[in-house]
Design an enzyme around this catalytic site. Sequence first.
Site, PDB file in Angstrom:
ATOM      1  N   ASN A 211       0.850  -1.197   0.000  1.00 41.67           N
ATOM      2  CA  ASN A 211       0.000   0.000   0.000  1.00 41.67           C
ATOM      3  C   ASN A 211       0.888   1.249   0.000  1.00 41.67           C
ATOM      4  O   ASN A 211       2.103   1.155  -0.011  1.00 41.67           O
ATOM      5  CB  ASN A 211      -0.945  -0.026   1.210  1.00 41.67           C
ATOM      6  CG  ASN A 211      -0.184  -0.156   2.507  1.00 41.67           C
ATOM      7  OD1 ASN A 211       0.626   0.708   2.843  1.00 41.67           O
ATOM      8  ND2 ASN A 211      -0.412  -1.248   3.229  1.00 41.67           N
ATOM      9  N   ASP A 279      -4.013  -6.286   4.873  1.00 46.77           N
ATOM     10  CA  ASP A 279      -5.042  -7.147   5.468  1.00 46.77           C
ATOM     11  C   ASP A 279      -4.983  -8.566   4.905  1.00 46.77           C
ATOM     12  O   ASP A 279      -5.346  -9.515   5.578  1.00 46.77           O
ATOM     13  CB  ASP A 279      -6.429  -6.548   5.202  1.00 46.77           C
ATOM     14  CG  ASP A 279      -6.639  -5.277   6.018  1.00 46.77           C
ATOM     15  OD1 ASP A 279      -6.208  -5.265   7.181  1.00 46.77           O
ATOM     16  OD2 ASP A 279      -7.212  -4.304   5.478  1.00 46.77           O
ATOM     17  N   LYS A 289       9.128 -16.929 -10.812  1.00 47.09           N
ATOM     18  CA  LYS A 289       8.299 -15.896 -11.425  1.00 47.09           C
ATOM     19  C   LYS A 289       7.151 -16.517 -12.237  1.00 47.09           C
ATOM     20  O   LYS A 289       7.384 -17.420 -13.039  1.00 47.09           O
ATOM     21  CB  LYS A 289       9.174 -15.021 -12.345  1.00 47.09           C
ATOM     22  CG  LYS A 289       8.410 -13.841 -12.875  1.00 47.09           C
ATOM     23  CD  LYS A 289       9.255 -13.010 -13.817  1.00 47.09           C
ATOM     24  CE  LYS A 289       8.368 -11.972 -14.479  1.00 47.09           C
ATOM     25  NZ  LYS A 289       8.991 -11.396 -15.649  1.00 47.09           N
ATOM     26  N   PHE A 337      -4.011   2.857  14.898  1.00 56.11           N
ATOM     27  CA  PHE A 337      -4.400   3.916  13.966  1.00 56.11           C
ATOM     28  C   PHE A 337      -5.651   3.460  13.232  1.00 56.11           C
ATOM     29  O   PHE A 337      -5.919   2.263  13.122  1.00 56.11           O
ATOM     30  CB  PHE A 337      -3.277   4.175  12.954  1.00 56.11           C
ATOM     31  CG  PHE A 337      -2.362   5.279  13.399  1.00 56.11           C
ATOM     32  CD1 PHE A 337      -1.462   5.068  14.440  1.00 56.11           C
ATOM     33  CD2 PHE A 337      -2.401   6.523  12.794  1.00 56.11           C
ATOM     34  CE1 PHE A 337      -0.623   6.090  14.867  1.00 56.11           C
ATOM     35  CE2 PHE A 337      -1.565   7.551  13.202  1.00 56.11           C
ATOM     36  CZ  PHE A 337      -0.682   7.339  14.234  1.00 56.11           C
ATOM     37  N   LYS A 355     -10.878  -4.020  18.219  1.00 60.17           N
ATOM     38  CA  LYS A 355      -9.484  -4.481  18.292  1.00 60.17           C
ATOM     39  C   LYS A 355      -8.937  -4.517  19.704  1.00 60.17           C
ATOM     40  O   LYS A 355      -7.808  -4.934  19.922  1.00 60.17           O
ATOM     41  CB  LYS A 355      -8.600  -3.586  17.424  1.00 60.17           C
ATOM     42  CG  LYS A 355      -9.042  -3.565  15.966  1.00 60.17           C
ATOM     43  CD  LYS A 355      -7.867  -3.393  15.049  1.00 60.17           C
ATOM     44  CE  LYS A 355      -8.302  -3.411  13.599  1.00 60.17           C
ATOM     45  NZ  LYS A 355      -7.198  -3.721  12.711  1.00 60.17           N
TER      46      LYS A 355
HETATM   47  N1  CTP Z   1      -3.649  -3.579  11.860  1.00 56.01           N
HETATM   48  C1  CTP Z   1      -2.947  -4.672  12.327  1.00 56.01           C
HETATM   49  N2  CTP Z   1      -2.977  -5.838  11.625  1.00 56.01           N
HETATM   50  C2  CTP Z   1      -3.682  -5.922  10.480  1.00 56.01           C
HETATM   51  C3  CTP Z   1      -4.408  -4.799   9.990  1.00 56.01           C
HETATM   52  C4  CTP Z   1      -4.361  -3.639  10.710  1.00 56.01           C
HETATM   53  O1  CTP Z   1      -2.317  -4.588  13.381  1.00 56.01           O
HETATM   54  N3  CTP Z   1      -3.685  -7.062   9.822  1.00 56.01           N
HETATM   55  C5  CTP Z   1      -3.619  -2.345  12.675  1.00 56.01           C
HETATM   56  C6  CTP Z   1      -3.024  -1.135  12.003  1.00 56.01           C
HETATM   57  O2  CTP Z   1      -1.648  -1.033  12.283  1.00 56.01           O
HETATM   58  C7  CTP Z   1      -3.788  -0.002  12.656  1.00 56.01           C
HETATM   59  C8  CTP Z   1      -5.147  -0.616  12.954  1.00 56.01           C
HETATM   60  O3  CTP Z   1      -4.951  -2.021  12.944  1.00 56.01           O
HETATM   61  O4  CTP Z   1      -3.217   0.375  13.886  1.00 56.01           O
HETATM   62  C9  CTP Z   1      -6.239  -0.278  12.012  1.00 56.01           C
HETATM   63  O5  CTP Z   1      -5.848  -0.482  10.700  1.00 56.01           O
HETATM   64  P1  CTP Z   1      -6.843  -0.200   9.498  1.00 56.01           P
HETATM   65  O6  CTP Z   1      -6.188  -0.592   8.218  1.00 56.01           O
HETATM   66  O7  CTP Z   1      -7.429   1.163   9.600  1.00 56.01           O
HETATM   67  O8  CTP Z   1      -8.023  -1.182   9.870  1.00 56.01           O
HETATM   68  P2  CTP Z   1      -8.420  -2.587   9.350  1.00 56.01           P
HETATM   69  O9  CTP Z   1      -8.213  -3.579  10.421  1.00 56.01           O
HETATM   70  O10 CTP Z   1      -7.753  -2.855   8.069  1.00 56.01           O
HETATM   71  O11 CTP Z   1      -9.979  -2.403   9.186  1.00 56.01           O
HETATM   72  P3  CTP Z   1     -10.801  -1.882   7.925  1.00 56.01           P
HETATM   73  O12 CTP Z   1     -10.056  -2.348   6.715  1.00 56.01           O
HETATM   74  O13 CTP Z   1     -12.102  -2.543   8.120  1.00 56.01           O
HETATM   75  O14 CTP Z   1     -10.887  -0.399   8.040  1.00 56.01           O
END
Ligand code: CTP
Length: 412
Positions: A211, A279, A289, A337, A355
């Site tokens: 990302n 995620d 490859k 965050f 969380k």
């Molecule tokens: N986070 C994490 N592990 C993951 C995804 C996210 O620890 N696999 C943590 C991020 O570091 C951040 C928080 O969770 O502190 C929220 O991340 P965010 O991307 O906003 O949330 P998501 O869990 O991805 O939820 P959504 O996609 O539904 O907004």
Amino acid sequence: MRGLSVRSILLIVGGGIAAYKSLELVRRLAERGIRTRAILTSAGAEFVTPLSLSALTGDKIYSDLFSLTDEAEMGHIQLSRSADLVVVAPATADLMAKLANGLANDLASTTLLATDKKVLMAPAMNVRMWESAPVKRNRAQLEKDGVLFVGPNDGEMACGEFGPGRMAEPLEIVAAIEKALAVDGALKGVRALVTAGPTREPVDPVRFLANHSSGKQGYAIAEALARAGADTTLVSGPVSLTPPQGVKLMRVTTAREMLAACEAALPADVLVMAAAVADWRPDIAANSKIKKSADRPQDARSAAEENRVPLIKLVENPDILATLAAHAARPRLVIGFAAETDDVVANAVAKRGRKGADWIIANDVSGDVFGGARNQVHLVSESGVEDWPDMTKSEVGARLAARIAEKLKGAA
Ligand code: CTP
């Protein structure tokens, strides 16, 4: 609980041509979320009006030691106690002399003598006055007493002479104020774990899913925590940033590596999960490859149907924040965050519960936050939502470090 961490200064505006710069100073401080209450000396009032100063501070201006109304509303002792720092700008030879010698015959000098807060002076005077023996003596005495100074600068003066005596520029004074307000040493003995940057999830040896995270906010937080004295570990995904001084850096690539590094770094008192963890990851990362098929069909859909372009199956990555929030060695303060594009605060409040985090720092990423130098966040905590002003990522880091210090000290 809005405003608990609002920092405030008491500004004493002395009489000098540089007083106009103090108006600019108040504006610059307000942009950074620093509130100003002001005392205008009678000499200062010859250069700027109480009305313009009041319009900028959004508060009444204090000037009279013997005003019954002022004393009833906010006594001169309380005036200095309610601020985090007392700033004298411009600091005239007269104000310096009074404080150096313990004189107290007006509101400004009485307040300076009565304060239990640090005092920062931005002197402004004619070069010969600045270089005179009495001013030199007074400055040396004030420094001995712990008074901080910013400037004066060299340059052309309003009186036509040249040399040291010009008041420091508003942004230089802001920097000195930020430094004086910093929570140096406030996190001594605290172990901090910070994550930053994206994670990369390999598709094959040359491709990955990732990302836009630049890592800047997480690095700024780690830097601020280390500066405040915390023993800081920074677990970083792939970014092109110089690691902050004094932090222990652990470089990782994937979400699963990030989780393992975080677990290895425990125990910690505070966790700040600023990383943009992917995620999902491809179910299988190919060892070699993946090749494009030679006879490529017309459109991707039919290609997929005919099984001639790879279909990447995604599986969910571990949620590091949720895992560490439920860990046997859970840090005392778990901060996540929430990067949102819609319903920023509502989503952050829900995320905090889901969380198991103590605080969530929510930001709207629909603009150009990724890679940018500034951030505008909301702190969602057990006691409500604080809307922080638009700040640089370093300022967000410094303010968060101050809030963490406040929280951990309060809970100690
Ligand atoms: N986070 C994490 N592990 C993951 C995804 C996210 O620890 N696999 C943590 C991020 O570091 C951040 C928080 O969770 O502190 C929220 O991340 P965010 O991307 O906003 O949330 P998501 O869990 O991805 O939820 P959504 O996609 O539904 O907004």
